[in-house]
Design a protein around this motif. Sequence first.
Motif: not given
Lengths: 220, 191
Positions: A179, A182-183, B18-25, B28, B175-177, B179-180, B183
């Motif tokens: 995260p 992204f942030f 997408t959200l953890v491994l950052f593939l295919g952004l 997205f 996206a960060g939220s 991803s959080l 987790m």
Amino acid sequence: MRETTAQEDLLRGIWRENPVLVQLLGLCPTLAVTGSVDNAVVMGIATFFVLLGSSVLVSTFKSIIPKEVRISAYILIIATFVTIADMVTHALVPDIWKALGPFVPLIVVNCIILGRQEAFASKNTVWRSTLDAVGMGSGFMVAMLIMGSVREIIGNGSWFGIPLFGGHYQPWIIMILPPGGFFTLGFVLLAMGWKKGREAEAVRPRRWPHGVTTEVGGPV
Amino acid sequence: MRDLFWIFVSSMLVNNFTLVLFLGLCPFLGVSAKVATAVRMGMADIFVMVITSVTVSALNAWVLPHAPYLKIIAFIVVIASLVQIVEMVIRKVSPTLFRELGIYLPLITTNCAILGLALLQTSKGYGFTEGLVYAVGSGLGLTLALVLMASIRETVELASVPSIARNMGLVLIIAGSLSLAFMGFAGLFSS
């Protein structure tokens, strides 16, 4: 499109047309491997090498490559340089190579590299393409360095592995986890949007009382 | 059977592409403005990922043991030509599906999620069945992330957001939220 000078070719990629921060290309590695500055720098160097190598080769052979299959030809050239980069990274810095995981081979599909071949190297001389590749590659490095520094300093309290704050600092672990990537980029882009908004404000013609219009705004 | 189930859950939720491994952004961030397009993009992704996984299993079994240094080149060439062939076949067999998927099929070739799947499947040493489950799980995870993002963006569109956040900055923070939140799924494995 207007002609650019050699100096502009070199300099525009570094800040004004920065591939990551302005054009938003190649975001996957920018977010994925910037948990520490070490990884970010190695990734930056590998991408720089691939971009430079493919730009030189593509601009050298631009008249031989048939137009219909040019994209496939570019991808093959890029994939060859990526293979070299992958093997060299594996040999020189095995720990970082392991930490980067699939992201060194993934340089093949980094849009910055294919984008520069299609937009610049296939139309310009070898010398100009070299300058352009050096500029864009440095721009990528700058972005990686900014992201890596912010995340490692806040998330781990260190820079290049050197502790900065002494024992009392409680690291924000979240910044080196996914995260945080992204942030960090989100806030960097917000800051750039804020700066751009202020600049636009400053040059907008202002209407003063009594019907007087000035070209450039007054004190901001 | 148990292993296959965990590969599926892990690739879909815990190690979401997408959200953890950052593939295919790129897709997205690029095609997540509307839910309908996000669903189509996700479908196209799952489809190509399954085909890629099957092909990569074959390459790993018969070709790459003899020439390991060709890994990157072989993968990218095979994926690119495969997508091209699939596009032609779909255009001929089902014009409706072709219109639905439209521009997304060729776009997928340069999508790092596909090459990422090929590389990860190889480095994890998955065979045919495991690879297939891994591809479906990852594809569903990718679709889930896309659809979630698109739903949030459709709502944000109507909100009054400060002008400086009217660019990608806001999308990345959303996206960060997300991803959080994802987790949290890591807890599935520790118990």
